[in-house]
Write a protein that holds these residues in place. Structure first.
Motif, short mmCIF file in Angstrom:
data_model
loop_
_atom_site.label_atom_id
_atom_site.label_comp_id
_atom_site.label_asym_id
_atom_site.label_seq_id
_atom_site.Cartn_x
_atom_site.Cartn_y
_atom_site.Cartn_z
N UNK A 179 13.61 17.58 -5.34
CA UNK A 179 12.49 17.20 -4.47
C UNK A 179 12.03 15.79 -4.81
N UNK A 180 12.02 15.49 -6.10
CA UNK A 180 11.63 14.16 -6.55
C UNK A 180 12.60 13.10 -6.06
N UNK A 181 13.86 13.47 -5.88
CA UNK A 181 14.88 12.51 -5.44
C UNK A 181 14.69 12.04 -4.01
N UNK A 182 13.80 12.69 -3.27
CA UNK A 182 13.51 12.20 -1.92
C UNK A 182 13.05 10.76 -1.97
N UNK A 183 12.29 10.41 -3.00
CA UNK A 183 11.78 9.05 -3.14
C UNK A 183 12.89 8.09 -3.59
N UNK A 184 13.82 8.59 -4.36
CA UNK A 184 14.99 7.80 -4.72
C UNK A 184 15.84 7.53 -3.48
N UNK A 185 15.96 8.55 -2.64
CA UNK A 185 16.71 8.40 -1.39
C UNK A 185 16.11 7.29 -0.53
N UNK A 186 14.78 7.22 -0.50
CA UNK A 186 14.12 6.16 0.28
C UNK A 186 14.49 4.77 -0.26
N UNK A 210 12.98 -4.93 -5.92
CA UNK A 210 12.58 -3.91 -6.89
C UNK A 210 11.07 -3.64 -6.86
N UNK A 211 10.28 -4.60 -6.37
CA UNK A 211 8.83 -4.39 -6.28
C UNK A 211 8.48 -3.30 -5.29
N UNK A 212 9.44 -2.97 -4.41
CA UNK A 212 9.20 -1.93 -3.41
C UNK A 212 9.79 -0.58 -3.81
N UNK A 213 10.33 -0.48 -5.00
CA UNK A 213 10.91 0.79 -5.45
C UNK A 213 9.82 1.83 -5.71
N UNK A 214 10.10 3.06 -5.32
CA UNK A 214 9.16 4.15 -5.55
C UNK A 214 9.79 5.29 -6.35
N UNK A 215 11.08 5.22 -6.63
CA UNK A 215 11.76 6.33 -7.30
C UNK A 215 11.26 6.51 -8.73
N UNK A 260 0.83 -1.20 0.00
CA UNK A 260 0.00 0.00 0.00
C UNK A 260 0.87 1.25 0.00
N UNK A 261 1.88 1.27 0.85
CA UNK A 261 2.76 2.44 0.92
C UNK A 261 3.46 2.68 -0.41
N UNK A 262 3.93 1.61 -1.03
CA UNK A 262 4.59 1.74 -2.33
C UNK A 262 3.64 2.36 -3.35
N UNK A 263 2.41 1.86 -3.42
CA UNK A 263 1.43 2.38 -4.38
C UNK A 263 1.16 3.86 -4.13
N UNK A 264 1.02 4.25 -2.87
CA UNK A 264 0.70 5.65 -2.54
C UNK A 264 1.86 6.58 -2.84
N UNK A 265 3.08 6.16 -2.51
CA UNK A 265 4.23 7.03 -2.78
C UNK A 265 4.47 7.15 -4.29
N UNK A 266 4.12 6.10 -5.03
CA UNK A 266 4.25 6.18 -6.49
C UNK A 266 3.31 7.24 -7.08
N UNK A 267 2.17 7.45 -6.42
CA UNK A 267 1.26 8.52 -6.84
C UNK A 267 1.97 9.87 -6.72
N UNK A 268 2.68 10.08 -5.62
CA UNK A 268 3.40 11.33 -5.42
C UNK A 268 4.44 11.55 -6.51
N UNK A 269 5.21 10.50 -6.80
CA UNK A 269 6.24 10.59 -7.84
C UNK A 269 5.61 10.94 -9.18
N UNK A 270 4.53 10.27 -9.50
CA UNK A 270 3.80 10.51 -10.75
C UNK A 270 3.35 11.96 -10.86
N UNK A 271 2.85 12.52 -9.77
CA UNK A 271 2.36 13.90 -9.78
C UNK A 271 3.50 14.90 -9.97
#
Length: 346
Positions: free
Chosen positions: A97-104, A123-128, A67-78
């Motif tokens: 700012x987008x790299x914050x998700x890469x940092x995670x 890799x299924x948990x990647x959000x970058x 769930x967290x992965x799916x939700x953070x991917x929404x942020x990256x997409x936006x």
């Protein structure tokens, strides 16, 4: 390069995104739902959420991590969508700012590496952002040890920090590295903000500073309560000065010995009653403080509109998780509301 951000285009895009994302009314309806499946079904009515939830949800629901992965991917997409309307210093700032998700994702791999659990399945948990990735994650997944991992990071913003970490220290606690990477990241983000036009520079610096204040207060409190660190170490691993909390104030918070005095100082510096008799739900309280600051009139203009959009969307995702976790643990709606960043009146 001509440096610009098309405020008109960004503003129009933000307004056009409303039908695809969740509103306050949606959250009020969601809290009335009876089970997790109903919440996932409700969220999936929004195209942007459905796009990512379909990849992770099953007939039985959705795992917390998925769930967290799916939700953070929404942020990256936006954020990716907004980058089309910028160039020069503005685009570089929001790419960072987008790299914050890469940092995670980097932190995820480091934790796995130190536990000898690094494998391609992570890799299924990647959000970058795949489009704007600054490191080769396929190579990182194949790293045999922290030395090889660090070499692959060469040329990235993470390299200078990771290469200074003692391997023995990292084996004891990987959070040392995570805190140092985060400190370096926010320092660079503040530097990038200096390249913006004056009005936007002031707004961006203020918003970043308030976010840093929020993170520092929580970090220092938890460090004093739960970690065996001396005051110098607590200061070292902080994110540096923010907006309301100057460096001297930061030192005061780190060096105060009595936790009760820390609470008084933190409330005074933030100008809000974050700490009450109970310190439960601290993350929610400081997030609520930041949310209220973000929505102040001075922040919702120029570049601030997009920064506020990104950071409040992040808080919306936390509230979605809180609702679903509340249902998972069979809390009633009034109990769930206690865990939400934004108070919902129903």
């Amino acid at each position: 390069m001509n440096e610009f951000v098309s405020y008109y285009a960004v503003d129009a895009k933000l307004k056009s995104r409303k039908p695809f994302l969740l509103t306050r009314e949606d959250f009020s309806r969601m809290i009335e739902l009876k089970d997790i499946k109903q919440v996932i079904t409700y969220i999936s009515k929004k195209d942007t959420y459905r796009m990512f939830l379909e990849e992770h949800a099953t007939e039985d629901g959705i795992h917390r991590n998925d769930l967290e992965v799916a939700l953070w991917c929404v942020n990256v997409y936006e954020i990716e969508k907004m980058l089309h309307f910028m160039s020069g210093a503005y685009k570089e700032f929001f790419k960072l700012m987008l790299q914050l998700y890469e940092l995670r994702d980097i932190e995820l791999l480091i934790r796995a590496l130190m536990r000898d659990e690094l494998h391609n399945g992570l890799s299924k948990y990647f959000i970058h952002s795949k489009k704007y990735a600054t490191v080769d994650f396929n190579r990182l997944l194949e790293a045999r040890d922290i030395v090889e991992f660090t070499k692959i990071l060469n040329g990235s913003i993470y390299y200078s920090t990771v290469r200074t970490i003692d391997k023995n220290e990292l084996a004891v606690s990987e959070w040392h590295l995570e805190m140092k990477i985060n400190a370096a990241y926010y320092k660079l983000l503040k530097e990038k903000a200096k390249s913006l036009h004056e009005k936007d520079r002031v707004i961006a610096t203020r918003i970043l500073g308030e976010r840093i204040d929020r993170l520092n207060v929580e970090w220092i409190y938890r460090a004093k309560r739960f970690y065996e660190l001396n005051n110098e170490e607590i200061l070292l691993y902080s994110l540096g000065k923010g907006y309301k909390i100057s460096y001297n104030r930061l030192k005061n918070l780190c060096y105060v010995e009595d936790i009760a005095k820390f609470r008084v100082l933190a409330n005074k510096y933030l100008g809000a009653e974050i700490f009450f008799e109970s310190n439960d739900l601290l993350s929610k309280k400081v997030d609520n403080w930041l949310y209220s600051k973000l929505l102040e009139k001075e922040n919702i203009s120029g570049i601030g509109k997009l920064m506020v959009y990104i950071y409040t969307l992040e808080m919306d995702q936390k509230d979605i998780i809180a609702i679903i976790e509340g249902l998972r643990y069979q809390l009633n709606k009034d109990e769930i509301k206690e865990y939400l960043i934004n108070n919902i009146r129903t």
